[in-house]
Design a protein around this motif. Structure first.
Motif, mmCIF file in Angstrom:
data_model
loop_
_atom_site.group_PDB
_atom_site.id
_atom_site.type_symbol
_atom_site.label_atom_id
_atom_site.label_comp_id
_atom_site.label_asym_id
_atom_site.label_seq_id
_atom_site.Cartn_x
_atom_site.Cartn_y
_atom_site.Cartn_z
ATOM 1 N N ALA A 278 44.049 38.487 41.478
ATOM 2 C CA ALA A 278 43.313 37.715 42.453
ATOM 3 C C ALA A 278 43.303 37.846 43.864
ATOM 4 O O ALA A 278 44.512 38.248 44.402
ATOM 5 C CB ALA A 278 43.577 36.385 42.127
ATOM 6 N N PHE A 279 42.082 38.136 44.472
ATOM 7 C CA PHE A 279 42.502 38.563 45.934
ATOM 8 C C PHE A 279 41.512 38.066 46.828
ATOM 9 O O PHE A 279 40.402 37.587 46.257
ATOM 10 C CB PHE A 279 42.281 40.087 46.148
ATOM 11 N N ILE A 280 41.604 38.232 48.197
ATOM 12 C CA ILE A 280 40.424 37.731 49.086
ATOM 13 C C ILE A 280 39.766 38.741 49.763
ATOM 14 O O ILE A 280 40.542 39.765 50.345
ATOM 15 C CB ILE A 280 41.103 36.566 49.915
ATOM 16 N N ASP A 281 38.490 38.831 49.786
ATOM 17 C CA ASP A 281 37.681 39.853 50.546
ATOM 18 C C ASP A 281 37.952 39.732 51.929
ATOM 19 O O ASP A 281 37.757 38.519 52.493
ATOM 20 C CB ASP A 281 36.268 39.804 50.088
ATOM 21 N N CYS A 290 39.713 40.950 39.570
ATOM 22 C CA CYS A 290 39.368 42.275 38.814
ATOM 23 C C CYS A 290 40.883 42.683 37.980
ATOM 24 O O CYS A 290 41.652 41.879 38.202
ATOM 25 C CB CYS A 290 38.981 43.482 39.684
ATOM 26 N N TYR A 291 40.632 43.550 37.304
ATOM 27 C CA TYR A 291 41.909 43.967 36.621
ATOM 28 C C TYR A 291 42.884 45.077 37.387
ATOM 29 O O TYR A 291 42.475 45.644 38.106
ATOM 30 C CB TYR A 291 41.696 44.626 35.354
ATOM 31 N N ASN A 308 47.239 36.163 33.734
ATOM 32 C CA ASN A 308 47.153 36.836 32.297
ATOM 33 C C ASN A 308 45.813 37.158 31.953
ATOM 34 O O ASN A 308 45.600 38.103 31.233
ATOM 35 C CB ASN A 308 47.845 36.207 31.288
ATOM 36 N N ASN A 309 44.843 36.305 32.273
ATOM 37 C CA ASN A 309 43.431 36.483 31.833
ATOM 38 C C ASN A 309 42.386 36.128 32.860
ATOM 39 O O ASN A 309 42.616 35.310 33.790
ATOM 40 C CB ASN A 309 43.047 36.102 30.340
ATOM 41 N N LEU A 325 34.973 45.614 38.773
ATOM 42 C CA LEU A 325 35.181 45.072 37.284
ATOM 43 C C LEU A 325 34.278 46.323 36.311
ATOM 44 O O LEU A 325 34.710 46.559 35.206
ATOM 45 C CB LEU A 325 34.556 43.942 36.846
ATOM 46 N N GLN A 326 33.495 47.226 36.985
ATOM 47 C CA GLN A 326 32.614 48.286 36.251
ATOM 48 C C GLN A 326 33.725 49.592 36.126
ATOM 49 O O GLN A 326 33.229 50.375 35.455
ATOM 50 C CB GLN A 326 31.468 48.374 36.966
ATOM 51 N N LYS A 327 34.708 49.714 36.876
ATOM 52 C CA LYS A 327 35.644 50.824 37.139
ATOM 53 C C LYS A 327 36.438 50.983 35.938
ATOM 54 O O LYS A 327 36.859 49.955 35.377
ATOM 55 C CB LYS A 327 36.517 50.528 38.157
#
Length: 332
Positions: A278-281, A290-291, A308-309, A325-327
């Motif tokens: 979890a991050f902030i732009d 994202c993962y 965890n999810n 997330l598409q990476k």
């Protein structure tokens, strides 16, 4: 006129017979394809249950994601696989039905960090009270076989996950045994890793083919030509580089009215779970997730939390970052 009527009737009957034959053949093909897909799914689910039954973890403290702590124990692996296959086909998991499933398994491999188990066809006595000894065979796991590499008249037992090793060498009639935790012979870390994967996968392939040939002596014939690559191929075939389970199934005659000769291979391996970041732009101040492995290094300073999810991240107010997330995720 009656003659032409008879001719047309004969043609009509012939066409009807032809249509029935075509329909029957198509129905057989569709049924066979369906049963092949069903068998593939059944083998996959059964192998997953069997693999989960083998996995143990030495330490589930803070090192719970360390793959070096994973221990593989064959235990009831085959029994779980056979029982699940029976349940998938509405068969009772009796000894007779499990023996029927086992007849179609030419070989299975359970790879660990420091060696592997492989099924061997052993002579057993399943009916000790009938007064007949021998001539009964069943699959049994071998003792754990080490991963070995021969260099300069020295035999090294190596590890999949690290550079530890044990060596055995004959020196003028004496056996010298040594061990270490770094590369035993000259090579860079990546070169050593490539050598290990190449030698280990070749060793397992040779052993599998040998066990299949050995099985052919007492059972129906199996014709295989396959290999395990040292790296992932362009078609997606992966090498054994983590604790893994590999089961082959062929010649199935319990799944439908027709024998299924398609080879079904179930392969599973352990990977380190990727956590949700979890991050902030920094430009928009919007909270995203994202993962692990998808977030650019330049944004690592803006990470606020780990989950965890994705459900936990969403509940905490973070939105999915669709671009990241598409990476593709690279698993260890």
């Amino acid at each position: 006129m009656k003659t032409w009527s008879v001719v047309f009737n004969i043609f009509a009957v012939l066409i009807l017979i032809m249509l029935l034959v075509v329909y029957y053949n198509n129905a057989v093909v569709i049924e066979k394809e369906f049963q092949e897909i069903r068998l593939k799914a059944a083998v996959s689910y059964s192998a997953e249950a069997a693999f989960l039954s083998t996995i143990e973890v030495e330490d589930i403290g803070i090192e719970y994601i360390n793959l070096d702590a994973v221990v593989i124990n064959p235990g009831d692996c085959l029994d779980v696989f056979e029982s699940m296959m029976c349940l998938n086909y509405n068969m009772s998991p009796s000894e007779e039905n499990k023996a029927l499933i086992e007849e179609h398994i030419p070989v299975a491999v359970l790879a660990c960090n420091d060696g592997y188990y492989i099924t061997t066809l052993a002579e057993i006595d399943t009916t000790p009270d009938n007064g007949v000894m021998g001539n009964e065979y069943g699959l049994r796991w071998s003792i754990k076989k080490p991963y070995t590499i021969n260099r300069d008249d020295t035999l090294y037992a190596v590890n999949l996950r690290n550079e530890s090793w044990v060596s055995v060498r004959e020196n003028y009639g004496n056996i010298e045994v040594k061990d270490g935790i770094t590369r035993p012979f000259g090579a860079t870390s990546q070169e050593y890793r490539n050598i290990i994967l190449r030698e280990i996968n070749s060793q397992i392939t040779r052993d599998m083919l040998y066990q299949i040939d050995k099985t052919n002596i007492n059972r129906k014939g199996w014709d295989y030509t396959f290999y395990l690559p040292p790296i992932q191929t362009s078609t997606g075939i992966n090498p054994i580089q983590n604790p893994s389970l590999l089961i082959l199934l062929q010649g199935v005659n319990f799944a439908s009215t027709h024998r299924i000769d398609v080879v079904n291979i179930a392969g599973l391996t352990t990977v380190r779970k990727k956590v949700v970041i979890a991050f902030i732009d920094p430009e928009t101040n919007i909270k995203y997730y994202c993962y692990e492995g998808q977030l650019p290094e330049t944004l690592m300073n803006y990470v606020e939390n780990y989950y965890n999810n994705v459900e936990e991240a969403a509940m905490a107010g973070y939105k999915p970052h669709y671009e990241y997330l598409q990476k593709r995720i690279k698993y260890d």
